[in-house]
Design an enzyme around this catalytic site. Structure first.
Site, mmCIF file in Angstrom:
data_model
loop_
_atom_site.group_PDB
_atom_site.id
_atom_site.type_symbol
_atom_site.label_atom_id
_atom_site.label_comp_id
_atom_site.label_asym_id
_atom_site.label_seq_id
_atom_site.Cartn_x
_atom_site.Cartn_y
_atom_site.Cartn_z
ATOM 1 C CB CYS A 225 -0.994 -0.057 1.155
ATOM 2 S SG CYS A 225 -2.427 0.969 0.856
ATOM 3 C CD GLU B 279 -0.223 -5.128 6.302
ATOM 4 O OE1 GLU B 279 -0.105 -5.687 5.182
ATOM 5 O OE2 GLU B 279 -0.573 -3.944 6.428
ATOM 6 C CG HIS C 36 -3.039 -3.088 4.122
ATOM 7 N ND1 HIS C 36 -2.124 -2.452 4.927
ATOM 8 C CD2 HIS C 36 -3.660 -2.116 3.427
ATOM 9 C CE1 HIS C 36 -2.191 -1.146 4.732
ATOM 10 N NE2 HIS C 36 -3.121 -0.911 3.826
HETATM 11 N N1 GLN Z 1 -3.685 6.402 1.065
HETATM 12 C C1 GLN Z 1 -2.375 6.110 1.552
HETATM 13 C C2 GLN Z 1 -1.317 6.894 0.796
HETATM 14 O O1 GLN Z 1 -1.605 7.499 -0.182
HETATM 15 C C3 GLN Z 1 -2.074 4.635 1.490
HETATM 16 C C4 GLN Z 1 -3.051 3.877 2.361
HETATM 17 C C5 GLN Z 1 -2.499 2.648 3.003
HETATM 18 O O2 GLN Z 1 -1.292 2.414 3.098
HETATM 19 N N2 GLN Z 1 -3.395 1.870 3.529
HETATM 20 O O3 GLN Z 1 -0.187 6.874 1.172
#
Ligand code: GLN
Length: 194
Positions: free
Chosen positions: A79, A173, A171
């Site tokens: 992410c 994890e 994610h």
């Molecule tokens: N929206 C976050 C970003 O732009 C990422 C979200 C996340 O890691 N769950 O960094």
């Protein structure tokens, strides 16, 4: 084997829990000096990429991390971690590590789909549960050599691999399934054995 988990912001504790459950030694990366340790792989967790990127800049960790990854240190970015790795962010001028030749879009699923859970096929490991939280997706792969899309959801790329770098928009994890981490640990073992 020892894995470093970037622990300046975001969901690092969940990665550490999973690694411990898998019987893997890990260290928390909080400052530049932590990078002097011998490590076999690196995890960049989810969180807020802008906050993480700025902290890494202030802590003077961007350059040594970029250097280690460029020299082949296996990395799993999830992410926000994927955003930190990306060479281009289509809706944001920032580039943080820039080692992964993909263009990503941040917060790409809009408001109503801010968070969702689904399942999809990941190349080489089968159907995997996927939790998305204000997630990015990969708009395009910027190189074709030694890189591939590993998974798609609704036609959009949500996992990629380039050499020893793996990026997921979701994610892994946060779900019980361990196969994404195991795929990464396999890469780390192979790399350290060379
Ligand atoms: N929206 C976050 C970003 O732009 C990422 C979200 C996340 O890691 N769950 O960094």
């Amino acid at each position: 084997m020892k894995i470093a988990v970037l622990a300046v912001q975001g969901a690092f504790a969940e990665h550490i829990d999973k690694l411990k459950r898998l019987g893997v030694d890990c260290i928390e990366l909080r400052q530049r000096a932590d990078l002097e340790q011998d490590i076999d792989g690196l995890i960049l967790p989810g969180g807020e990429s802008t906050v993480q990127g700025k902290l890494l800049q202030d802590l003077q960790m961007l350059e040594p991390l970029r250097d280690r990854i460029s020299r082949g240190l296996p990395v799993l970015g999830t992410c926000a971690g994927l955003i930190l790795l990306a060479r281009k962010i289509s809706n944001d001028g920032a580039v943080w590590l820039g080692t992964l030749p993909v263009c990503v879009q941040r917060n790409a699923y809009g408001r109503q789909l801010g968070s969702f859970h689904t399942e999809a096929e990941v190349k080489g490991i089968g159907t995997v549960p996927m939790t998305f939280i204000r997630a990015p997706y990969v708009e395009s792969l910027m190189e074709t050599q030694d890189g591939e899309a590993l998974a798609r959801v609704d036609g959009r790329i949500v996992a990629v691999r380039y050499g020893n770098q793996i990026g997921t928009a979701f994610h892994p994890e946060l779900d019980e399934d361990d196969r994404i981490h195991e795929m990464f640990l396999h890469l780390c073992r192979k790399n350290s054995a060379r």
